[in-house]
Design an enzyme around this catalytic site. Sequence first.
Site, PDB file in Angstrom:
ATOM      1  N   ASP A  53       0.825  -1.206   0.000  1.00 33.30           N
ATOM      2  CA  ASP A  53       0.000   0.000   0.000  1.00 33.30           C
ATOM      3  C   ASP A  53       0.862   1.258   0.000  1.00 33.30           C
ATOM      4  O   ASP A  53       2.082   1.207   0.208  1.00 33.30           O
ATOM      5  CB  ASP A  53      -0.905   0.021   1.234  1.00 33.30           C
ATOM      6  CG  ASP A  53      -2.003  -1.030   1.170  1.00 33.30           C
ATOM      7  OD1 ASP A  53      -2.454  -1.344   0.061  1.00 33.30           O
ATOM      8  OD2 ASP A  53      -2.403  -1.523   2.243  1.00 33.30           O
ATOM      9  N   TYR A 112       7.030 -10.035   6.678  1.00 34.58           N
ATOM     10  CA  TYR A 112       6.905  -8.598   6.917  1.00 34.58           C
ATOM     11  C   TYR A 112       7.486  -8.248   8.280  1.00 34.58           C
ATOM     12  O   TYR A 112       7.498  -9.069   9.207  1.00 34.58           O
ATOM     13  CB  TYR A 112       5.440  -8.158   6.882  1.00 34.58           C
ATOM     14  CG  TYR A 112       4.854  -8.027   5.498  1.00 34.58           C
ATOM     15  CD1 TYR A 112       4.866  -6.804   4.830  1.00 34.58           C
ATOM     16  CD2 TYR A 112       4.280  -9.124   4.859  1.00 34.58           C
ATOM     17  CE1 TYR A 112       4.319  -6.685   3.559  1.00 34.58           C
ATOM     18  CE2 TYR A 112       3.733  -9.011   3.586  1.00 34.58           C
ATOM     19  CZ  TYR A 112       3.754  -7.787   2.947  1.00 34.58           C
ATOM     20  OH  TYR A 112       3.216  -7.659   1.688  1.00 34.58           O
TER      21      TYR A 112
END
Length: 247
Positions: A53, A112
Amino acid sequence: MRYRAVVEYDGTAFIGWQRQKGVAGRSVQESIEDAIYRLSQQHVTVFAAGRTDAGVHALGQVVHFDLNTSLQDYVIKNALNHYLRSDMVSILSLEEAAEGFHARFSAKKRHYMYKIVNRDAPPCLDRLRMWHVPKQLNVSDMQEAASHMVGEKKDFASFRAKECQSKSSVRTVDRIDCVREGNNIFVHVSAKSFLHKQVRIIVGTLVQCGHGAFPPSYVLEILERKNRAAAGITAPPHGLYLVLVEY
C-alpha cells in the site's frame, strides 16, 4: 526472456506498488516499468510478490517481467538503477527466471516487519519509517496476544480492511514475534499470503493490547466475532516493511 529481481524501495512518496487509474501520484510499478522502457524502448508489465500500500516500504520485494534483450543481467540491473536513482527504488539483484516463474503466484512465504519506536520523544530522522508510540508497551502481553493468531487456517475476517476483495478470510499465519530492542519494537509476521491490511490491523491490535486496553486472551474473541469493528486500529503504513519472499 523472463527476469526476476529483488527490489528495495522507500514507499513514502508512492501511492503503493500498483498502478491505479484515476489516482494522483506515482506507483513503484510505474517507476520500474518506466525505467525498463528507457533502457529498452519496450513496454512491459512488472509483477510483484506483494502489492504494498501507499507508504509501505520494501527491503526484499520480488518482481518479474518479460524482456526481449541480449544485454547481460548485470548490465540490465545497473542501467535500471541508473534510471531509478531519483525514485528511491533500487534493484538489489536481477537474474533470468525459470520458465513459469511468477513473482506473486510462485511465492511460498512472505515475511513482513513492522517497526515501532516506543518512547516519549518523537523520532526525527526516521519518522516516516516507523510508528511513534509514546505510551509504554508491554511486549510480553503483545507476544501472548500474537500467539492466538498463529496456526493453520484461522478466520481473519476481523483483521481485514472493508475493501478487501479476497473470497476467503481464512489464512495460516506461521509466525508473529514481538521483539524489543531498546526503544524500538519489531513485530515480525510471516505467512504464505495476507488479507488487505491484515498485518497493519494485527499490529494495531497488538499495540492496544500492549497498552492494556484488553487482555491477550481477548484476541480469541476478536477472531470469533469475524467483524472488523472487533479488532484494534489499523497501524499506519510507514512502519511496515516487506522484508523477504520465499520460493
